[in-house]
Design a protein around this motif. Structure first.
Motif, mmCIF file in Angstrom:
data_model
loop_
_atom_site.group_PDB
_atom_site.id
_atom_site.type_symbol
_atom_site.label_atom_id
_atom_site.label_comp_id
_atom_site.label_asym_id
_atom_site.label_seq_id
_atom_site.Cartn_x
_atom_site.Cartn_y
_atom_site.Cartn_z
ATOM 1 N N LYS A 43 -35.524 -41.057 24.215
ATOM 2 C CA LYS A 43 -34.156 -39.786 25.088
ATOM 3 C C LYS A 43 -33.527 -39.812 24.150
ATOM 4 O O LYS A 43 -32.710 -39.104 23.658
ATOM 5 C CB LYS A 43 -33.834 -40.184 25.751
ATOM 6 C CG LYS A 43 -34.645 -39.794 27.374
ATOM 7 C CD LYS A 43 -33.449 -40.178 28.770
ATOM 8 C CE LYS A 43 -34.579 -40.747 30.491
ATOM 9 N NZ LYS A 43 -33.813 -41.382 30.900
ATOM 10 N N ALA A 44 -33.232 -40.846 22.757
ATOM 11 C CA ALA A 44 -32.206 -40.944 21.934
ATOM 12 C C ALA A 44 -32.578 -40.544 20.757
ATOM 13 O O ALA A 44 -32.726 -40.528 19.687
ATOM 14 C CB ALA A 44 -31.935 -41.866 22.392
ATOM 15 N N LYS A 96 -33.749 -39.935 14.981
ATOM 16 C CA LYS A 96 -32.957 -39.497 15.882
ATOM 17 C C LYS A 96 -32.659 -38.498 16.669
ATOM 18 O O LYS A 96 -33.353 -37.336 15.768
ATOM 19 C CB LYS A 96 -31.188 -39.856 15.319
ATOM 20 C CG LYS A 96 -30.916 -41.370 15.093
ATOM 21 C CD LYS A 96 -29.477 -41.221 14.532
ATOM 22 C CE LYS A 96 -29.265 -42.755 14.188
ATOM 23 N NZ LYS A 96 -28.460 -42.973 13.618
ATOM 24 N N GLN A 97 -32.449 -38.259 18.354
ATOM 25 C CA GLN A 97 -32.448 -36.946 18.435
ATOM 26 C C GLN A 97 -31.732 -35.856 17.522
ATOM 27 O O GLN A 97 -31.803 -34.436 17.308
ATOM 28 C CB GLN A 97 -32.722 -36.740 19.937
ATOM 29 C CG GLN A 97 -34.000 -37.154 20.976
ATOM 30 C CD GLN A 97 -34.890 -36.567 20.917
ATOM 31 O OE1 GLN A 97 -34.594 -35.526 20.268
ATOM 32 N NE2 GLN A 97 -35.802 -37.406 21.560
ATOM 33 N N VAL A 111 -26.120 -39.697 17.747
ATOM 34 C CA VAL A 111 -27.143 -41.213 18.444
ATOM 35 C C VAL A 111 -27.246 -42.101 17.587
ATOM 36 O O VAL A 111 -26.891 -42.304 16.766
ATOM 37 C CB VAL A 111 -28.693 -40.573 18.370
ATOM 38 C CG1 VAL A 111 -29.046 -41.858 18.886
ATOM 39 C CG2 VAL A 111 -29.207 -39.589 19.995
ATOM 40 N N GLU A 140 -37.021 -45.223 27.949
ATOM 41 C CA GLU A 140 -35.084 -44.748 28.326
ATOM 42 C C GLU A 140 -35.426 -44.612 26.468
ATOM 43 O O GLU A 140 -34.115 -43.684 25.942
ATOM 44 C CB GLU A 140 -34.263 -45.960 28.243
ATOM 45 C CG GLU A 140 -34.212 -45.413 29.976
ATOM 46 C CD GLU A 140 -34.976 -46.430 31.094
ATOM 47 O OE1 GLU A 140 -34.427 -46.872 32.512
ATOM 48 O OE2 GLU A 140 -36.408 -46.714 30.044
#
Length: 152
Positions: A95-96, A123-124, A128, A92
Protein backbone atom coordinates in the motif's frame (compact mmCIF):
# COMPACT_ATOMS: atom_id res chain seq x y z
CA UNK A 1 9.82 10.40 -11.86
CA UNK A 2 9.81 7.13 -9.94
CA UNK A 3 13.01 6.16 -8.25
CA UNK A 4 14.14 2.83 -6.87
CA UNK A 5 15.76 3.37 -3.48
CA UNK A 6 17.93 1.05 -1.45
CA UNK A 7 18.33 0.54 2.25
CA UNK A 8 20.76 -1.93 3.78
CA UNK A 9 21.16 -3.50 7.17
CA UNK A 10 23.78 -5.99 8.22
CA UNK A 11 24.80 -7.90 11.29
CA UNK A 12 27.38 -10.41 12.37
CA UNK A 13 26.09 -13.77 13.55
CA UNK A 14 27.71 -16.84 15.11
CA UNK A 15 26.13 -19.46 12.79
CA UNK A 16 28.03 -20.66 9.74
CA UNK A 17 27.13 -18.99 6.45
CA UNK A 18 26.06 -22.29 4.87
CA UNK A 19 23.81 -23.30 7.78
CA UNK A 20 22.18 -19.86 8.01
CA UNK A 21 21.66 -19.59 4.23
CA UNK A 22 20.17 -23.09 4.15
CA UNK A 23 17.65 -22.13 6.85
CA UNK A 24 16.29 -19.30 4.68
CA UNK A 25 16.51 -21.28 1.44
CA UNK A 26 15.03 -24.63 2.46
CA UNK A 27 13.33 -24.22 5.85
CA UNK A 28 10.89 -21.33 5.46
CA UNK A 29 8.13 -23.55 6.89
CA UNK A 30 10.10 -23.67 10.17
CA UNK A 31 10.52 -19.89 10.51
CA UNK A 32 7.57 -19.50 12.93
CA UNK A 33 9.47 -21.87 15.26
CA UNK A 34 12.94 -20.40 14.59
CA UNK A 35 11.87 -16.77 14.86
CA UNK A 36 8.60 -16.75 16.80
CA UNK A 37 9.37 -13.26 18.14
CA UNK A 38 8.65 -11.79 14.68
CA UNK A 39 7.32 -14.54 12.37
CA UNK A 40 3.88 -15.82 13.35
CA UNK A 41 3.08 -18.11 10.39
CA UNK A 42 3.97 -18.93 6.79
CA UNK A 43 2.13 -20.89 4.11
CA UNK A 44 3.23 -22.10 0.68
CA UNK A 45 0.56 -20.79 -1.69
CA UNK A 46 2.15 -21.42 -5.08
CA UNK A 47 5.02 -23.44 -6.50
CA UNK A 48 6.53 -26.89 -6.41
CA UNK A 49 8.22 -26.56 -3.03
CA UNK A 50 9.45 -24.29 -0.25
CA UNK A 51 12.91 -23.94 -1.79
CA UNK A 52 12.05 -23.56 -5.49
CA UNK A 53 12.52 -20.38 -7.47
CA UNK A 54 9.14 -18.90 -8.28
CA UNK A 55 7.47 -20.32 -5.16
CA UNK A 56 5.10 -17.90 -3.41
CA UNK A 57 4.68 -17.83 0.35
CA UNK A 58 2.16 -16.01 2.53
CA UNK A 59 3.89 -14.55 5.64
CA UNK A 60 2.37 -13.35 8.90
CA UNK A 61 4.91 -11.25 10.80
CA UNK A 62 5.34 -8.44 13.31
CA UNK A 63 7.00 -5.21 12.16
CA UNK A 64 6.98 -2.03 14.23
CA UNK A 65 4.83 -3.79 16.86
CA UNK A 66 2.04 -4.49 14.34
CA UNK A 67 0.98 -7.83 12.83
CA UNK A 68 1.23 -7.68 9.03
CA UNK A 69 0.89 -10.07 6.16
CA UNK A 70 2.49 -10.27 2.75
CA UNK A 71 2.99 -12.61 -0.17
CA UNK A 72 6.51 -12.94 -1.49
CA UNK A 73 8.07 -14.86 -4.32
CA UNK A 74 11.49 -16.47 -4.07
CA UNK A 75 12.62 -14.88 -7.31
CA UNK A 76 16.25 -15.92 -7.57
CA UNK A 77 18.67 -18.12 -5.62
CA UNK A 78 22.45 -18.08 -6.02
CA UNK A 79 23.92 -20.91 -3.94
CA UNK A 80 27.53 -20.00 -4.76
CA UNK A 81 27.19 -16.43 -3.43
CA UNK A 82 24.61 -17.43 -0.76
CA UNK A 83 22.13 -14.86 -2.08
CA UNK A 84 18.33 -14.99 -2.33
CA UNK A 85 16.14 -12.34 -3.98
CA UNK A 86 12.58 -12.13 -2.66
CA UNK A 87 9.96 -10.07 -4.52
CA UNK A 88 6.89 -8.91 -2.62
CA UNK A 89 3.73 -9.36 -4.64
CA UNK A 90 0.98 -8.51 -2.14
CA UNK A 91 0.35 -7.23 1.38
CA UNK A 92 0.10 -4.15 3.59
CA UNK A 93 3.59 -3.03 2.62
CA UNK A 94 2.47 -2.72 -1.01
CA UNK A 95 0.00 0.00 0.00
CA UNK A 96 3.00 2.27 0.62
CA UNK A 97 5.40 0.89 -2.00
CA UNK A 98 4.94 0.29 -5.73
CA UNK A 99 7.65 -2.35 -5.76
CA UNK A 100 9.74 -4.14 -3.13
CA UNK A 101 12.59 -6.63 -3.27
CA UNK A 102 14.43 -7.99 -0.25
CA UNK A 103 17.87 -9.43 -0.98
CA UNK A 104 19.56 -11.71 1.53
CA UNK A 105 23.32 -12.26 1.27
CA UNK A 106 25.29 -14.35 3.76
CA UNK A 107 29.11 -14.22 3.81
CA UNK A 108 31.46 -16.27 6.00
CA UNK A 109 33.66 -14.26 8.36
CA UNK A 110 35.89 -16.00 10.85
CA UNK A 111 33.87 -18.71 12.59
CA UNK A 112 30.58 -16.91 11.95
CA UNK A 113 28.92 -14.93 9.19
CA UNK A 114 27.95 -11.51 8.00
CA UNK A 115 24.25 -11.26 7.09
CA UNK A 116 23.32 -8.43 4.76
CA UNK A 117 19.74 -7.53 3.89
CA UNK A 118 19.21 -5.07 1.03
CA UNK A 119 15.75 -3.61 0.54
CA UNK A 120 15.04 -2.17 -2.91
CA UNK A 121 11.80 -0.26 -3.10
CA UNK A 122 9.82 2.38 -4.92
CA UNK A 123 7.55 4.52 -2.75
CA UNK A 124 3.94 5.19 -3.77
CA UNK A 125 4.62 8.90 -3.10
CA UNK A 126 7.15 11.19 -1.39
CA UNK A 127 5.13 11.24 1.85
CA UNK A 128 5.87 7.55 2.53
CA UNK A 129 8.52 7.29 5.26
CA UNK A 130 11.67 5.23 4.75
CA UNK A 131 11.00 1.59 5.71
CA UNK A 132 13.12 1.56 8.87
CA UNK A 133 10.69 -0.75 10.69
CA UNK A 134 11.16 -3.40 7.98
CA UNK A 135 14.94 -3.18 8.32
CA UNK A 136 14.51 -3.69 12.06
CA UNK A 137 12.19 -6.65 11.36
CA UNK A 138 14.73 -8.29 9.01
CA UNK A 139 17.56 -7.77 11.53
CA UNK A 140 15.52 -9.21 14.43
CA UNK A 141 14.46 -12.14 12.24
CA UNK A 142 18.11 -12.91 11.43
CA UNK A 143 19.11 -12.70 15.11
CA UNK A 144 16.27 -15.07 16.06
CA UNK A 145 17.27 -17.62 13.41
CA UNK A 146 20.93 -17.41 14.49
CA UNK A 147 19.98 -18.07 18.12
CA UNK A 148 17.79 -21.00 17.10
CA UNK A 149 20.50 -22.56 14.90
CA UNK A 150 23.07 -22.27 17.68
CA UNK A 151 20.79 -24.17 20.07
CA UNK A 152 19.68 -27.12 17.89
Amino acid sequence: MAQIKRMECQLEIKSSADKFFDAYKTKAQLMPKMANQVVRDVKLVEGSGWDSEGSVRQWYFVAGGKLETCKEMMEKVNDKDRTIVYKLVEGEIMKAFKSWNSILNVMPIGEGSLVKWTMEFEKQNDDVPDPVKYGEFLTTWAKNVDTYLLNV
